[in-house]
Design a protein around this motif. Structure first.
Motif, PDB file in Angstrom:
ATOM      1  N   HIS A   1       0.931  -1.239   0.453  1.00 26.77           N
ATOM      2  CA  HIS A   1      -0.295  -0.341   0.193  1.00 26.77           C
ATOM      3  C   HIS A   1       1.326   1.558   0.028  1.00 26.77           C
ATOM      4  CE1 HIS A   1      -3.412  -2.218   0.695  1.00 26.77           C
ATOM      5  NE2 HIS A   1      -2.772  -3.214   1.861  1.00 26.77           N
ATOM      6  N   SER A   2       2.020   0.898   0.929  1.00 29.30           N
ATOM      7  CA  SER A   2       3.160   2.462   0.605  1.00 29.30           C
ATOM      8  C   SER A   2       3.082   3.085  -0.271  1.00 29.30           C
ATOM      9  CB  SER A   2       4.022   2.051   1.259  1.00 29.30           C
ATOM     10  OG  SER A   2       3.437   2.130   3.526  1.00 29.30           O
ATOM     11  N   LEU A   3       4.234   2.136  -1.876  1.00 29.01           N
ATOM     12  CA  LEU A   3       4.576   1.867  -2.811  1.00 29.01           C
ATOM     13  C   LEU A   3       3.380   2.250  -3.693  1.00 29.01           C
ATOM     14  CD1 LEU A   3       6.710   2.104  -4.459  1.00 29.01           C
ATOM     15  CD2 LEU A   3       6.485   0.147  -4.945  1.00 29.01           C
ATOM     16  N   ARG A   4       2.352   2.151  -3.442  1.00 26.72           N
ATOM     17  CA  ARG A   4       1.225   2.297  -4.103  1.00 26.72           C
ATOM     18  C   ARG A   4       0.816   3.671  -3.817  1.00 26.72           C
ATOM     19  NH1 ARG A   4      -3.559   2.859  -3.258  1.00 26.72           N
ATOM     20  NH2 ARG A   4      -3.897   1.129  -1.039  1.00 26.72           N
ATOM     21  N   LYS A   5       0.590   4.156  -2.756  1.00 28.87           N
ATOM     22  CA  LYS A   5       0.483   5.791  -2.583  1.00 28.87           C
ATOM     23  C   LYS A   5       0.973   6.214  -3.161  1.00 28.87           C
ATOM     24  CE  LYS A   5      -2.194   8.274  -0.182  1.00 28.87           C
ATOM     25  NZ  LYS A   5      -1.410   9.836  -0.627  1.00 28.87           N
ATOM     26  N   MET A   6       2.643   6.264  -3.030  1.00 25.87           N
ATOM     27  CA  MET A   6       3.882   6.890  -3.570  1.00 25.87           C
ATOM     28  C   MET A   6       3.473   6.561  -4.440  1.00 25.87           C
ATOM     29  SD  MET A   6       6.749   5.596  -1.396  1.00 25.87           S
ATOM     30  CE  MET A   6       7.690   6.050  -2.216  1.00 25.87           C
ATOM     31  N   ILE A   7       2.808   5.842  -5.925  1.00 31.22           N
ATOM     32  CA  ILE A   7       2.660   6.030  -7.187  1.00 31.22           C
ATOM     33  C   ILE A   7       2.101   6.869  -7.979  1.00 31.22           C
ATOM     34  CG2 ILE A   7       2.422   4.574  -9.138  1.00 31.22           C
ATOM     35  CD1 ILE A   7       4.071   2.359  -7.775  1.00 31.22           C
ATOM     36  N   GLN A   8       0.108   7.007  -6.770  1.00 31.17           N
ATOM     37  CA  GLN A   8      -0.884   7.563  -7.363  1.00 31.17           C
ATOM     38  C   GLN A   8       0.102   8.875  -6.772  1.00 31.17           C
ATOM     39  OE1 GLN A   8      -3.632   5.779  -4.204  1.00 31.17           O
ATOM     40  NE2 GLN A   8      -4.104   4.782  -6.018  1.00 31.17           N
ATOM     41  N   ASP A   9       0.446   9.628  -6.359  1.00 29.09           N
ATOM     42  CA  ASP A   9       1.382  10.909  -5.281  1.00 29.09           C
ATOM     43  C   ASP A   9       1.877  11.046  -6.710  1.00 29.09           C
ATOM     44  OD1 ASP A   9       0.046  10.855  -2.721  1.00 29.09           O
ATOM     45  OD2 ASP A   9       0.970  10.220  -1.674  1.00 29.09           O
TER      46      ASP A   9
END
Length: 448
Positions: A86-94
């Protein structure tokens, strides 16, 4: 990692020329945002037991192909569990939001894949609701299964592998036995899911192939809306492909021939046309019972409809249409209708070597049946019949086309038919002085 991101489409929408963006602009995508397998920006990053993160779709395909190791570390996987990062996905989204000016969009948050337990629980509830005759509850649960399938291919596989097809077939049969108009919405929803849950298993086939279910499918073919008619044709096609017994049961139902022919005469979409052609193909396949169906289809004008389809149909439709016509020309009525059509020989010759190997073989098979049996017309009192079809074939270049096919190679059965056709054309070539046969026939004689 450098990715060239072109924005011509975005620049065209920009009305202010001074704000136009350079279409050749390049931006840097962080390496850890890209999947080690596909090298594309990850949409649903998951981490394996080895600690390496991949895009879910890529690593699932890797494992489904039989690989038991981590692609990066080459370590044998102790577990196939995929933990969402989830942390990496949130970084990619941002990062996608920050780079909107370069044409990137925020990657949507992926839904959690359905589990076998969840599918099994839904199926259990469908069974209970079916036994109780709770139409609304069944429709709600079927719609839930349908939505799960829409979310991802992974969900579809999970639904199929956990017995949904058998459960839905039982539900379809149960509600098909009562007033179909009353439960039309539920039955239509089930049909839309049954399209992609094949194979059904032995029990599911038995349920969907029952007289009650088949009558309901034909009812939808005749009276349903466009979507329901298409789904009914697809389900019928898939069902008939499984067992000849379903064909034998279906041909006894009134109105099925008219409904299938209507889908070709008044096409809904290419998918429905292909499904209808394949259903007819199975219904006219070799069997003592199915032989009776061929004249029935001929009476409905199927021969002329198929020739119209062949004129501008794509590869898949042409192959299926030729397969049906090959079956129809096994009967005398079918050949008579074919003789009456002025386009048939020209269309068949055109399809040879222009569509696919299968289309060429089927075209040769049909021509062979027409030429082989043209003498039966003379026996019926048509003195001018002999040679009509053959002469027409010579006029449209059949000899040269068939000779080329013999030279480039084909299957044994097709080759034998080609030799017979070439012999027949040779016998009739005296009727027309349309080609120099000396060199060609030297080659043919060497093949005999």
């Amino acid at each position: 990692m450098i990715v060239s991101w072109r924005l011509r489409r975005k620049s065209k929408k920009n009305k202010n020329p001074s704000q136009e963006i350079n279409s050749d602009m390049e931006i840097m995508i962080p390496r850890h945002f890209c999947c080690p397998i596909s090298l594309d920006l990850m949409k649903d990053p998951v981490t394996l037991s080895t600690g390496i993160t991949y895009d879910r779709e890529s690593i699932e395909k890797w494992i489904e192909d039989g690989n038991l190791t981590c692609p990066v570390t080459n370590q044998v996987l102790a577990s196939f569990d995929q933990i969402p990062n989830h942390s990496l996905r949130k970084m990619i989204q941002d990062w996608g939001v920050e780079n909107r000016s370069y044409g990137f969009e925020r990657i949507p948050t992926p839904r959690v894949p359905v589990t076998p337990y969840e599918v099994s629980e839904i199926c259990r509830r469908v069974n209970v609701a079916t036994q109780r005759g709770e139409q609304k509850k069944c429709q709600e649960l079927v719609r839930k299964i349908k939505n799960l399938g829409k979310e991802s291919e992974r969900n579809k596989r999970c639904v199929v592998e956990n017995g949904a097809g058998c459960v839905l077939s039982a539900c379809f049969e149960s509600f098909a036995s009562v007033a179909m108009e009353k439960d039309e919405d539920l039955l239509g929803e089930i049909l839309s899911v049954l399209v992609w849950v094949f194979p059904l298993g032995e029990e599911g086939q038995s349920r969907l192939g029952s007289i009650k279910s088949l009558n309901c499918l034909v009812w939808f073919l005749k009276r349903g809306d466009l979507s329901a008619r298409q789904n009914a044709a697809l389900v019928l096609k898939n069902l008939l492909a499984l067992d000849q017994r379903h064909v034998s049961a279906l041909v006894k139902i009134d109105g099925v021939v008219e409904a299938l022919v209507k889908l070709i005469k008044e096409p809904i979409c290419p998918t429905a046309t292909k499904a209808s052609l394949m259903a007819i193909f199975y219904m006219t396949s070799s069997s003592s019972l199915n032989e009776k169906m061929k004249p029935t289809f001929v009476e409905m004008g199927l021969v002329s409809l198929i020739i119209e389809v062949l004129v501008d149909g794509d590869k898949s439709i042409c192959e299926k249409a030729l397969g049906v016509l090959d079956h129809i020309c096994d009967c005398k009525e079918g050949r008579e209708k074919a003789y009456e059509n002025a386009l048939i020989v020209a269309v068949l010759i055109k399809k040879i070597l222009n569509v696919s190997d299968l289309a060429s073989e089927l075209s040769v098979s049909i021509l062979w049946k027409l030429f082989k049996n043209y003498g039966e017309r003379s026996e019926d009192g048509d003195d001018d019949a002999e040679g009509d079809v053959v002469v027409e074939a010579l006029l449209v270049g059949a000899f040269q086309k068939l000779l080329v096919l013999l030279q480039v190679g084909c299957g044994y059965s097709t080759k034998e038919k080609l030799k017979e056709l070439l012999k027949l054309l040779n016998l009739c070539r005296v009727k027309l002085d349309c080609f120099d046969s000396s060199a060609d026939f030297k080659y043919v004689k060497r093949q005999y």
